[in-house]
Design a protein around this motif. Structure first.
Motif, PDB file in Angstrom:
ATOM      1  N   ALA A   1       0.854  -1.185   0.000  1.00 51.73           N
ATOM      2  CA  ALA A   1       0.000   0.000   0.000  1.00 51.73           C
ATOM      3  C   ALA A   1       0.887   1.231   0.000  1.00 51.73           C
ATOM      4  N   LYS A   2       0.362   2.332  -0.467  1.00 56.44           N
ATOM      5  CA  LYS A   2       1.044   3.623  -0.390  1.00 56.44           C
ATOM      6  C   LYS A   2       0.372   4.429   0.711  1.00 56.44           C
ATOM      7  N   GLN A   3       1.174   4.803   1.721  1.00 51.25           N
ATOM      8  CA  GLN A   3       0.636   5.524   2.877  1.00 51.25           C
ATOM      9  C   GLN A   3       0.902   7.017   2.727  1.00 51.25           C
ATOM     10  N   HIS A   4      -0.108   7.801   3.016  1.00 51.01           N
ATOM     11  CA  HIS A   4       0.025   9.249   2.913  1.00 51.01           C
ATOM     12  C   HIS A   4      -0.499   9.882   4.199  1.00 51.01           C
ATOM     13  N   ASP A   5       0.369  10.615   4.854  1.00 56.81           N
ATOM     14  CA  ASP A   5       0.058  11.326   6.101  1.00 56.81           C
ATOM     15  C   ASP A   5      -0.229  12.774   5.720  1.00 56.81           C
ATOM     16  N   ILE A   6      -1.509  13.073   5.487  1.00 58.89           N
ATOM     17  CA  ILE A   6      -1.846  14.355   4.869  1.00 58.89           C
ATOM     18  C   ILE A   6      -2.848  15.128   5.731  1.00 58.89           C
ATOM     19  N   SER A   7      -2.932  16.426   5.459  1.00 57.22           N
ATOM     20  CA  SER A   7      -3.952  17.247   6.101  1.00 57.22           C
ATOM     21  C   SER A   7      -4.528  18.214   5.077  1.00 57.22           C
ATOM     22  N   VAL A   8      -5.775  18.569   5.278  1.00 52.78           N
ATOM     23  CA  VAL A   8      -6.424  19.657   4.547  1.00 52.78           C
ATOM     24  C   VAL A   8      -7.214  20.445   5.582  1.00 52.78           C
ATOM     25  N   PRO A   9      -7.729  21.626   5.240  1.00 51.10           N
ATOM     26  CA  PRO A   9      -8.535  22.353   6.217  1.00 51.10           C
ATOM     27  C   PRO A   9      -9.611  21.448   6.824  1.00 51.10           C
ATOM     28  N   VAL A  10      -9.790  21.545   8.131  1.00 45.51           N
ATOM     29  CA  VAL A  10     -10.630  20.602   8.870  1.00 45.51           C
ATOM     30  C   VAL A  10     -12.021  20.463   8.254  1.00 45.51           C
ATOM     31  N   ASP A  11     -12.627  21.572   7.873  1.00 41.15           N
ATOM     32  CA  ASP A  11     -13.988  21.509   7.373  1.00 41.15           C
ATOM     33  C   ASP A  11     -14.087  20.865   5.991  1.00 41.15           C
ATOM     34  N   ARG A  12     -12.962  20.744   5.282  1.00 44.84           N
ATOM     35  CA  ARG A  12     -12.960  20.188   3.933  1.00 44.84           C
ATOM     36  C   ARG A  12     -12.569  18.711   3.895  1.00 44.84           C
ATOM     37  N   MET A  13     -12.096  18.166   5.010  1.00 46.72           N
ATOM     38  CA  MET A  13     -11.584  16.808   5.006  1.00 46.72           C
ATOM     39  C   MET A  13     -12.614  15.760   4.557  1.00 46.72           C
ATOM     40  N   PRO A  14     -13.852  15.759   5.039  1.00 48.11           N
ATOM     41  CA  PRO A  14     -14.787  14.734   4.565  1.00 48.11           C
ATOM     42  C   PRO A  14     -14.967  14.744   3.056  1.00 48.11           C
ATOM     43  N   ASP A  15     -15.131  15.921   2.466  1.00 49.70           N
ATOM     44  CA  ASP A  15     -15.315  15.989   1.014  1.00 49.70           C
ATOM     45  C   ASP A  15     -14.031  15.622   0.285  1.00 49.70           C
ATOM     46  N   PHE A  16     -12.873  15.965   0.863  1.00 56.14           N
ATOM     47  CA  PHE A  16     -11.615  15.554   0.238  1.00 56.14           C
ATOM     48  C   PHE A  16     -11.518  14.035   0.189  1.00 56.14           C
ATOM     49  N   ILE A  17     -11.831  13.370   1.292  1.00 50.92           N
ATOM     50  CA  ILE A  17     -11.753  11.905   1.324  1.00 50.92           C
ATOM     51  C   ILE A  17     -12.645  11.303   0.246  1.00 50.92           C
ATOM     52  N   THR A  18     -13.866  11.799   0.145  1.00 54.66           N
ATOM     53  CA  THR A  18     -14.805  11.277  -0.854  1.00 54.66           C
ATOM     54  C   THR A  18     -14.286  11.516  -2.268  1.00 54.66           C
ATOM     55  N   HIS A  19     -13.853  12.743  -2.530  1.00 52.91           N
ATOM     56  CA  HIS A  19     -13.403  13.109  -3.873  1.00 52.91           C
ATOM     57  C   HIS A  19     -12.106  12.378  -4.234  1.00 52.91           C
ATOM     58  N   ALA A  20     -11.127  12.418  -3.365  1.00 50.59           N
ATOM     59  CA  ALA A  20      -9.829  11.824  -3.679  1.00 50.59           C
ATOM     60  C   ALA A  20      -9.915  10.305  -3.802  1.00 50.59           C
ATOM     61  N   SER A  21     -10.722   9.673  -2.954  1.00 51.64           N
ATOM     62  CA  SER A  21     -10.874   8.215  -3.046  1.00 51.64           C
ATOM     63  C   SER A  21     -11.446   7.812  -4.397  1.00 51.64           C
ATOM     64  N   ALA A  22     -12.485   8.508  -4.806  1.00 51.74           N
ATOM     65  CA  ALA A  22     -13.102   8.188  -6.093  1.00 51.74           C
ATOM     66  C   ALA A  22     -12.131   8.444  -7.244  1.00 51.74           C
TER      67      ALA A  22
END
Length: 492
Positions: A357-378
């Motif tokens: 697996a490729k592991q990424h220890d990342i951050s985005v603005p707190v309020d944007r994290m749920p949408d980032f996870i959804t968008h980036a995963s897809a």
């Protein structure tokens, strides 16, 4: 495993240097024995294999300072190392065998705990678990913990500005440091261990070294902030329908119990299923399965312990009424609370057992994290068929571990060199597009140095390199780590 590129030049007279270093440190403080050095020449993840001129283990700040004067005299590069539990290869020497590996593990003294001022001064080699024990013996606690607490040291935690599961309430390591002692590249000692509430003599110099990964100076001691011990806690395992629902639940919990909310972790169902495959004796806290789970910890000191049950039960009742969660259970005992946390802490090992697996220890603005996870995963799963994206970790900090699992049956070496490398590039591009950071809590080390050069604002890189040149003009401290190199800037 990769033998790292050579960054440290050969010293002018290594034999003379070793003779003087041996006279300074004694047989316990310096070794060239290959078997004794071997465990410390590979990083914790097994990504990098290095070599060293010798292993130095000074006993105190005076020996560190004298050793650095010798290194400066002979042109010997130094790689500082704490518990060797970092995730980015930041404490592994290069493959040339010209650098001195400098272990701070002997500097493990914990000073008397100052109960009235809620602080303690300790050596850089103090293991985090031992610091916890010393603080708890006085009714206080050190409010930073992580999975590697049995090996991570204070110096390493400071040098990487470590995070952990309590950042939501207490902040990163940077927020815990009141004073610092650092040996500079020329052997001079910057001593600001005595904390002052107000000190307006220019910028806060100790902050330069927190998160600098040993590239600017060697942390030898620190004065750390302590907080009142816990009288009680409640740990909740909740099932929710989406990562967006988890975010709404977290906001509700913050409003309901304020600063008593100490932890809020998220785990997707595939990661929990992997835990049960890896450790079949572990038990699911809930009756049914849910797309996402939230691990919530609410704490109380002596003054508020009597009302803790009432507040947590009200928090959950209101969350149910508002449709913020589908099911939840409060740990009935400390043993069960630890079992809930054990599920979360087993996720990385369970994932590794599934394959590359490729592991990424990342951050985005707190309020944007749920949408980032959804968008980036897809996006990643569409662009790299057969891969699977999982995200887990500290939702309240805007920091998750965003991992991409290889297709079933993939050859680890071939996949990592091919699609794996392309995936990390794509993930980092997405993180930057969303206003985030490619390193939230594990540091840059040598793993992400080139990516830092490629993706950082040029002015930011200029500051990094200028400060490095000013404090370490000979380039002796931790070469090849954190600070982008000339050729990487050209590529960037």
């Amino acid at each position: 495993m990769t033998q790292t590129t050579v960054y440290a030049p050969s010293p002018a007279d290594p034999a003379a240097f070793l003779a003087e270093a041996a006279a300074l440190l004694g047989p316990r403080g310096l070794t060239v024995d290959a078997d004794l050095m071997a465990p410390w020449l590979t990083d914790w993840r097994g990504r990098y294999q290095g070599a060293a001129l010798a292993l130095a283990q000074p006993a105190d700040v005076g020996e560190v300072a004298a050793l650095m004067r010798l290194c400066s005299q002979y042109g010997v590069c130094v790689v500082p190392q704490g518990g060797n539990s970092g995730m980015s290869g930041g404490a592994t020497p290069d493959g040339g065998g010209h650098a001195l590996l400098l272990s701070l593990r002997r500097m493990a003294t914990i000073g008397p705990v100052d109960v009235d001022n809620r602080q303690v001064t300790c050596g850089a080699g103090v293991v985090l678990q031992n610091l916890h024990t010393a603080a708890e013996a006085t009714g206080l606690r050190f409010p930073l913990t992580l999975g590697g607490k049995g090996s991570a040291t204070v110096g390493g935690l400071i040098s990487t500005n470590a995070g952990g599961t309590q950042v939501l309430r207490h902040g990163n390591m940077r927020q815990q440091v009141l004073g610092l002692q650092v040996v500079l590249a020329d052997g001079s000692v910057l001593d600001s261990l005595t904390p002052l509430k107000k000190d307006n003599r220019g910028f806060d110099q100790k902050q330069l070294f927190i998160g600098s990964e040993g590239t600017l100076g060697i942390v030898t001691a620190a004065t750390l902030k302590l907080v009142p011990g816990l009288a009680d806690r409640r740990v909740v395992w909740a099932g929710v329908e989406s990562i967006q629902a988890a975010r709404r639940l977290m906001l509700h919990c913050e409003n309901a119990v304020a600063e008593a909310l100490e932890g809020f972790e998220v785990i997707p169902d595939p990661s929990l299923s992997a835990v049960f495959d890896y450790a079949p004796d572990m038990r699911h806290p809930l009756q049914g399965r849910h797309p996402w789970y939230a691990l919530i910890e609410v704490v109380a000191d002596r003054a508020s312990a009597d009302t803790l049950n009432e507040r947590v039960e009200a928090m959950l009742a209101e969350a149910f009424e508002a449709g913020l969660l589908d099911d939840a259970v409060i740990a009935a005992s400390e043993t069960q609370a630890e079992a809930f946390w054990g599920l979360r802490e087993t996720v990385p090992m369970a994932e590794r057992s599934k394959g590359p697996a490729k592991q990424h220890d990342i951050s985005v603005p707190v309020d944007r994290m749920p949408d980032f996870i959804t968008h980036a995963s897809a996006a990643i799963e569409a662009e790299f068929p057969g891969c699977h994206a999982v995200a887990f970790g500290h939702l309240g900090d805007g920091n998750v571990h965003f991992h991409i699992l290889a297709p079933a049956g993939a050859d680890a070496a071939m996949w990592e060199a091919g699609d794996g490398a392309a995936i990390s590039t794509r993930v980092h591009d997405l993180v930057v597009e969303w206003g985030g950071s490619i390193s939230a809590e594990h540091g840059i080390g040598q793993l992400k140095r080139a990516e830092l050069a490629r993706l950082s604002d040029p002015a930011s890189v200029t500051v990094l390199r200028t400060v490095k040149q000013a404090l370490d003009p000979l380039g002796l401290l931790n070469p090849g780590k954190l600070v982008p190199l000339d050729h990487e800037l050209t590529k960037g």
